[in-house]
Design a protein around this motif. Structure first.
Motif, PDB file in Angstrom:
ATOM      1  N   TYR A  61      -8.578  22.594 109.233  1.00  0.00           N
ATOM      2  CA  TYR A  61      -8.305  23.986 108.878  1.00  0.00           C
ATOM      3  C   TYR A  61      -8.229  24.822 110.142  1.00  0.00           C
ATOM      4  O   TYR A  61      -8.500  24.349 111.230  1.00  0.00           O
ATOM      5  N   GLU A  62      -7.912  26.092 109.953  1.00  0.00           N
ATOM      6  CA  GLU A  62      -7.845  27.002 111.097  1.00  0.00           C
ATOM      7  C   GLU A  62      -9.222  27.557 111.411  1.00  0.00           C
ATOM      8  O   GLU A  62      -9.981  27.888 110.505  1.00  0.00           O
ATOM      9  N   ALA A 115     -12.288  29.595 111.929  1.00  0.00           N
ATOM     10  CA  ALA A 115     -13.614  29.844 111.355  1.00  0.00           C
ATOM     11  C   ALA A 115     -13.988  28.899 110.222  1.00  0.00           C
ATOM     12  O   ALA A 115     -15.127  28.445 110.141  1.00  0.00           O
ATOM     13  N   ILE A 116     -13.049  28.568 109.346  1.00  0.00           N
ATOM     14  CA  ILE A 116     -13.414  27.732 108.201  1.00  0.00           C
ATOM     15  C   ILE A 116     -13.742  26.314 108.658  1.00  0.00           C
ATOM     16  O   ILE A 116     -14.689  25.695 108.186  1.00  0.00           O
ATOM     17  N   PHE A 153     -15.718  26.328 101.049  1.00  0.00           N
ATOM     18  CA  PHE A 153     -14.816  27.077 100.173  1.00  0.00           C
ATOM     19  C   PHE A 153     -15.592  27.922  99.169  1.00  0.00           C
ATOM     20  O   PHE A 153     -15.124  28.990  98.765  1.00  0.00           O
ATOM     21  N   LEU A 173     -16.428  30.979 101.109  1.00  0.00           N
ATOM     22  CA  LEU A 173     -15.228  31.794 101.289  1.00  0.00           C
ATOM     23  C   LEU A 173     -15.006  32.726 100.102  1.00  0.00           C
ATOM     24  O   LEU A 173     -14.584  33.870 100.267  1.00  0.00           O
ATOM     25  N   VAL A 206     -11.704  34.877 107.770  1.00  0.00           N
ATOM     26  CA  VAL A 206     -10.758  34.081 106.995  1.00  0.00           C
ATOM     27  C   VAL A 206     -10.219  34.900 105.832  1.00  0.00           C
ATOM     28  O   VAL A 206     -10.954  35.564 105.127  1.00  0.00           O
ATOM     29  N   PHE A 246      -6.494  35.036 102.997  1.00  0.00           N
ATOM     30  CA  PHE A 246      -5.464  34.190 102.429  1.00  0.00           C
ATOM     31  C   PHE A 246      -4.099  34.608 102.972  1.00  0.00           C
ATOM     32  O   PHE A 246      -3.819  35.801 103.122  1.00  0.00           O
ATOM     33  N   VAL A 292      -5.585  29.279 103.236  1.00  0.00           N
ATOM     34  CA  VAL A 292      -6.497  30.021 104.093  1.00  0.00           C
ATOM     35  C   VAL A 292      -5.826  30.276 105.435  1.00  0.00           C
ATOM     36  O   VAL A 292      -5.065  29.446 105.922  1.00  0.00           O
ATOM     37  N   ALA A 293      -6.099  31.443 106.023  1.00  0.00           N
ATOM     38  CA  ALA A 293      -5.426  31.839 107.259  1.00  0.00           C
ATOM     39  C   ALA A 293      -6.322  32.756 108.051  1.00  0.00           C
ATOM     40  O   ALA A 293      -7.244  33.356 107.508  1.00  0.00           O
ATOM     41  N   GLU A 294      -6.080  32.824 109.351  1.00  0.00           N
ATOM     42  CA  GLU A 294      -6.834  33.773 110.164  1.00  0.00           C
ATOM     43  C   GLU A 294      -5.944  34.929 110.587  1.00  0.00           C
ATOM     44  O   GLU A 294      -6.418  35.911 111.134  1.00  0.00           O
ATOM     45  N   CYS A 298      -0.400  32.010 107.430  1.00  0.00           N
ATOM     46  CA  CYS A 298      -1.097  30.809 107.891  1.00  0.00           C
ATOM     47  C   CYS A 298      -0.242  30.063 108.913  1.00  0.00           C
ATOM     48  O   CYS A 298       0.939  30.344 109.082  1.00  0.00           O
TER      49      CYS A 298
END
Lengths: 197, 197
Positions: free
Chosen positions: A2-3, A5-6, A29, A32, B53, B55, B62-64, B68
Motif C-alpha cells: 500500500y501507499e 501511512a497504511i 483497514f 482506517l 490516508v 480514498f 486508499v490514497a495519500e 491513488c
C-alpha cells in the motif's frame, strides 16, 4: 504494498505477537474506517502504558505506584507468599478469590534453551523478602510444565534450609474435564495426589 | 483486572477485529516490555493513518493524495476497469502483475442481511466513470461468494445496455490444489469453464 501511512501501520502491527500479515491488514483497514476518537484512545493507551506502568518494588507485579495494589492492601497476610512466573498469573489466581496472601513475580521461568537462568529471574529479591522472617509458607505456583517444574524445584532447594513450609499447587484433572481425554501425565499426577473422601 | 493504564490498553486492543481477551493481554504485556521507540512508532502510525490516508477521488482505493498511485500512473490503460470490493483486493490483483488497467473499489458487496444495498456501494460513481465512453471492458472481480456474485450480476445488468464487454474472473480449481479436496461447487465451476488444450 500500500501507499505510505497504511503500509507503515500494517508493518508496525505485524511486529506484535500473534499478529500475522493478514490480521495486520485487517486491523489497519478497521482503523482506517474507525471513529477517530477511538483511534486516538488506542494510541494514547499505548503511550500511557509506557509512561505510567512500572513494576512493584516489592513483588514485581505491574503497578502504577511504587507498590502494586496487592502489596498496599493492609487486609492481606504477609505470612504467605505465592511465587508466580508472570503478572498475568497473579490475575488468574486473584480471580479464584482463594488466596489472601502476597505474591512474588519471577518474570519468567528457568529455561536453559533460551538462556534464562536463575540470575535472570527475581530470585535474589525473593530471598531478601524471606530473610525478614515474617513469611511462614511459600506457595510455588509456577506453570506445570518443564520450565515451571524446574524453577519450582530450584526454589524449593534454595528455600528449604530457611525452615518455612514450601508447597506446590496440585496437579490433576481439570474440573469439568473428561477423564478419557486427560493426557497420561496429568492422569498419573491425579492418581499420585488422590485424596480420601 | 489489572490496574489503570494496562487494563485500558487491554480493553482498547480487545476492540480490534480478530483480537480476543487473551491476545489483547499478550500484546499489552509485549508493549509493556517493548522498546519505547517502537511503541511510539506504532502510536504514531495509528494517528497518521487517520490523518493522511483518504480514498482516491476516482477509484476509491486508499490514497495519500487526491488520486491513488494507480490512477496517477500514465502507463496504464484507461480502457479496462476492474471492479473489486475492497482496497485489499487491489493489492491482491496487483501482486499477480497481470493487469495494467484501472480499478474501481465498491467499498463492499450487496448484502441484504446486513442492510447493504446498491446505494451503499460506489456504483453511481462507477456509472459516471463509464459515461465518458473510454472504457471498453469491465472486469467484475468481486469475491466468488454469494454477496460477490449478487453484486456482479447486478452490475452486469446495469452495464450491459452501455454496450461494453463485461467479464467475470474465472472460477475453478486453485493451482497447486488437490482435485479430491475441491468442494463440489468449485469442481462444478471448473467443469463448466473447461478449456480446449
Amino acid at each position: 504494498m500500500y501507499e505510505g501511512a497504511i503500509q507503515d501501520l500494517i508493518d508496525e502491527l505485524g511486529r506484535l505477537p500473534g499478529i500475522g500479515p493478514k490480521s495486520a491488514q485487517r486491523i489497519a483497514f478497521h482503523i482506517l474506517s474507525a471513529d477517530p476518537a477511538d483511534v486516538t484512545r488506542l494510541a494514547q493507551a499505548l503511550q500511557r502504558v509506557k509512561e505510567q506502568v512500572r513494576f512493584c518494588s516489592v513483588c514485581f507485579n505491574v503497578a502504577e505506584q511504587e507498590q502494586c495494589r496487592i502489596c498496599r492492601d493492609p487486609r492481606r497476610t504477609d505470612e504467605i507468599i505465592c511465587v508466580v512466573e508472570e503478572p498475568k498469573d497473579v490475575i488468574a489466581i486473584e480471580r479464584t478469590g482463594e488466596f489472601r496472601g502476597r505474591y512474588h513475580v519471577l518474570g519468567g521461568a528457568i529455561n536453559p534453551l533460551e538462556g534464562i537462568g536463575p540470575d535472570n529471574l527475581r530470585i535474589r529479591e525473593l530471598m531478601e523478602r524471606l530473610q525478614a522472617g515474617t513469611v511462614k509458607e511459600l506457595i510455588l505456583a509456577t506453570d506445570p510444565n518443564t520450565e515451571g517444574e524446574a524453577t519450582a524445584t530450584y526454589l524449593a532447594l534454595m528455600v528449604k534450609p530457611m525452615g518455612l513450609t514450601v508447597t506446590r499447587l496440585a496437579s490433576g484433572l481439570p474440573v469439568g474435564g473428561d477423564l478419557e481425554y486427560a493426557d497420561e501425565i496429568t492422569l498419573g499426577r491425579a492418581f499420585e495426589g488422590r485424596r480420601a473422601v
